[in-house]
Design an enzyme around this catalytic site. Structure first.
Site, PDB file in Angstrom:
ATOM      1  N   SER A  82       0.836  -1.201   0.000  1.00 10.04           N
ATOM      2  CA  SER A  82       0.000   0.000   0.000  1.00 10.04           C
ATOM      3  C   SER A  82       0.864   1.243   0.000  1.00 10.04           C
ATOM      4  O   SER A  82       2.064   1.191   0.272  1.00 10.04           O
ATOM      5  CB  SER A  82      -0.896   0.003   1.238  1.00 10.04           C
ATOM      6  OG  SER A  82      -0.099   0.289   2.373  1.00 10.04           O
ATOM      7  N   LYS A  83       0.208   2.362  -0.284  1.00 11.52           N
ATOM      8  CA  LYS A  83       0.889   3.650  -0.274  1.00 11.52           C
ATOM      9  C   LYS A  83       1.538   3.865   1.094  1.00 11.52           C
ATOM     10  O   LYS A  83       2.637   4.395   1.209  1.00 11.52           O
ATOM     11  CB  LYS A  83      -0.177   4.721  -0.553  1.00 11.52           C
ATOM     12  CG  LYS A  83       0.349   6.105  -0.627  1.00 11.52           C
ATOM     13  CD  LYS A  83      -0.801   7.089  -0.802  1.00 11.52           C
ATOM     14  CE  LYS A  83      -0.634   8.216   0.161  1.00 11.52           C
ATOM     15  NZ  LYS A  83      -1.774   8.978   0.504  1.00 11.52           N
ATOM     16  N   ARG A  84       0.811   3.439   2.136  1.00 10.15           N
ATOM     17  CA  ARG A  84       1.336   3.620   3.492  1.00 10.15           C
ATOM     18  C   ARG A  84       2.621   2.810   3.740  1.00 10.15           C
ATOM     19  O   ARG A  84       3.516   3.249   4.449  1.00 10.15           O
ATOM     20  CB  ARG A  84       0.272   3.275   4.536  1.00 10.15           C
ATOM     21  CG  ARG A  84       0.143   4.422   5.532  1.00 10.15           C
ATOM     22  CD  ARG A  84      -1.010   4.281   6.482  1.00 10.15           C
ATOM     23  NE  ARG A  84      -2.298   4.122   5.828  1.00 10.15           N
ATOM     24  CZ  ARG A  84      -3.203   3.221   6.201  1.00 10.15           C
ATOM     25  NH1 ARG A  84      -2.939   2.376   7.183  1.00 10.15           N
ATOM     26  NH2 ARG A  84      -4.372   3.173   5.605  1.00 10.15           N
ATOM     27  N   GLY A 132       4.916   2.293   1.579  1.00  8.46           N
ATOM     28  CA  GLY A 132       5.977   3.100   0.977  1.00  8.46           C
ATOM     29  C   GLY A 132       6.416   4.190   1.934  1.00  8.46           C
ATOM     30  O   GLY A 132       7.615   4.411   2.129  1.00  8.46           O
ATOM     31  N   GLU A 133       5.434   4.854   2.532  1.00  8.00           N
ATOM     32  CA  GLU A 133       5.766   5.944   3.464  1.00  8.00           C
ATOM     33  C   GLU A 133       6.532   5.404   4.671  1.00  8.00           C
ATOM     34  O   GLU A 133       7.503   5.987   5.133  1.00  8.00           O
ATOM     35  CB  GLU A 133       4.491   6.665   3.911  1.00  8.00           C
ATOM     36  CG  GLU A 133       4.000   7.628   2.833  1.00  8.00           C
ATOM     37  CD  GLU A 133       2.515   7.936   2.909  1.00  8.00           C
ATOM     38  OE1 GLU A 133       1.860   7.532   3.895  1.00  8.00           O
ATOM     39  OE2 GLU A 133       2.009   8.574   1.965  1.00  8.00           O
TER      40      GLU A 133
END
Ligand code: GLU
Length: 502
Positions: A260-262, A264-265
């Site tokens: 998920s995008k999270r 990556g963060e």
């Protein structure tokens, strides 16, 4: 193979494009090109509550950056226009009504408040064969009452009536035969109260009207497949249905669930193709492009997430991928994302790219500091540093000092071991460099080494200071190559500059 292969990439413009979305676009594209078919972009924007400003343009920009150019799209048009579902709104209602007429769907008048109430009072409430007869719909109300409500424009949706105990099966191009029990699926809404179709109805109607032959989409859509298969059966006939391929998920690096995008963060790597600015919060999510990835490497890396050509080859251009692509070699299991491996692909592509293409990209990264330099000089710099650059952005650190004086000097790295003898050495070195006639790597190195011998110093102890004088820091290619390239006066200026600081 069918001569008129037509595939579609059908994103919803709800934000930045996740790398899984780009991989879906890529596999669509490869399959289309491999079969001399058409690659179509269809924007699925019927859920107005999820619409995000700028997301549609972002999709086009991403595909352009990746070189995945469509044959038909909302921008290009084509024989099946419009390609944006919100502009096709008037098309869908007739199909939903046809389903009602034939007993495959029904009108439901339950208000959002009533549905909310149900969800609160019944845990895991599903609108399905067990509950539908206790709700406000045409199955319960009967023909007359339903017609009255419709005539009075009472808000309503149309829901599919999922059959009981029916086995639904289809052959997925990747997974083989897939079976579902229809009773496990709820009565999905097909047409909403605002007469916009839901994804389920729109995807089937549009795949039919646009004569799509093969539908590639992420594995997360597999649970919706029985609804779509029934709709095909009820509306157009299964013989017209495209062949489905549900692509394996891209997983978190540890393999535990979808990336998920999270993630990556949390782990410090991009998940979106390009930078995405949330129009509501102005928060920027970093993309592969801005992180310094070449589109060639990004595409190559994505292709290898769930596919290979059966050999050990890992580096493929887009044309080679078209040539080698085959659905049979797409894996069923999810593919773990590995950022280090992604960077490896980029490094390989930096090494592989032709000089002119790489120069243009490096110039973009370095911006105006290269304006006073000839391409020939820039090419020499690139040749010297490219082995050290994994990301395009690395060219900034690795080569800025070839164009401008180093901004900061790591004096602390040389000061503790500095002495008068070394100052004298570099003063003499400057004098001799000044009169050096043949300015080249070998001559500069010889001069440097001869001088250390005459002065009974160790060359090894003077190399680091010399590097720091030229580069400002402890990295970079061979120091005599740097001196050779930046030239006599720049070399001398930089030595003087640091002597003044010591
Ligand atoms: N609109 C869907 C999405 O956003 C596309 C699914 C499909 O290709 O059928 O992913």
């Amino acid at each position: 193979m069918n001569k008129n292969v037509r595939v579609r990439f059908a994103p919803s413009p709800t934000g930045g494009l996740h790398l899984g979305g780009v991989r879906t676009a890529l596999f669509n594209y490869l399959f289309a090109k491999k079969n001399n078919g058409s690659f179509i972009i269809r924007i699925e924007d019927t859920d107005q509550t999820r619409f995000v400003d700028g997301a549609e343009k972002y999709i086009y920009d991403t595909l352009t950056w990746c070189g995945l150019l469509p044959d038909e799209s909302p921008l290009l048009g084509g024989a099946f226009a419009p390609y944006k579902q919100s502009e096709r709104k008037s098309l869908y209602k007739q199909y939903a009504e046809q389903l009602v007429k034939n007993g495959y769907a029904y009108y439901a008048f339950d208000t959002p408040a009533a549905l909310e109430e149900k969800r609160k009072s019944v845990s895991n409430f599903q609108y399905n064969q067990h509950t539908r007869m206790s709700m406000q719909n045409s199955l319960v109300l009967g023909e007359d009452a339903t017609q009255k409500l419709l005539a009075n424009n009472i808000p309503h949706v149309i829901r599919i009536k999922m059959p009981e105990n029916e086995e639904i099966k289809f052959t997925d191009m990747i997974r083989g035969e897939v079976n579902f029990n229809a009773s496990l699926v709820d009565d999905k809404v097909l047409l909403k109260a605002d007469e916009m179709p839901t994804y389920h109805l729109a995807v089937v109607v549009d795949d039919y009207l646009m004569q799509i032959t093969h539908s590639f989409r992420g594995e997360e859509w597999l649970p919706s497949a029985p609804v779509h298969i029934l709709l095909w059966q009820y509306l157009f006939g299964l013989d017209k249905m495209p062949q489905w391929a549900h692509l394996p998920l891209i997983l978190k690096p540890d393999g535990n669930g979808k990336l998920s995008k999270r993630d990556g963060e949390r782990l410090g790597f991009p998940v979106f193709a390009m930078d995405w600015t949330d129009p509501k919060t102005n928060d920027i999510t970093i993309g592969f492009k801005e992180r310094g990835f070449l589109p060639e490497a990004f595409i190559n890396m994505l292709a290898m997430l769930g596919w290979n050509d059966g050999t050990a080859q890992e580096i493929f251009s887009l044309d080679e991928l078209i040539d080698k692509f085959s659905i049979e070699r797409i894996h069923k299991a999810g593919a773990k994302f590995d950022y280090e491996k992604a960077k490896w692909y980029n490094h390989e592509w930096i090494k592989k790219l032709d000089a002119t293409t790489l120069r243009t990209k490096v110039k973009n990264i370095l911006n105006d500091i290269t304006v006073n330099y000839q391409d020939e000089y820039i090419d020499k710099v690139i040749a010297l540093v490219k082995d050290r650059c994994t990301l395009l952005t690395d060219f900034k650190t690795q080569s800025s000092f070839f164009f401008t004086m180093p901004e900061t000097i790591d004096i602390a790295a040389i000061q503790p071991k500095w002495n008068e003898q070394k100052t004298v050495f570099f003063q003499n070195f400057i004098e001799q460099l000044n009169v050096l006639e043949d300015w080249n790597t070998v001559a500069i190195e010889k001069l440097f080494k001869d001088l250390t011998t005459t002065q009974q110093l160790k060359a090894g102890e003077l190399m680091l200071p010399f590097r720091i004088m030229l580069v400002g820091d402890k990295f970079g290619p061979a120091v005599f190559d740097i001196a050779n390239l930046i030239g006599k006066s720049s070399t001398i200026d930089r030595i003087k500059n640091v002597l003044n600081l010591l």
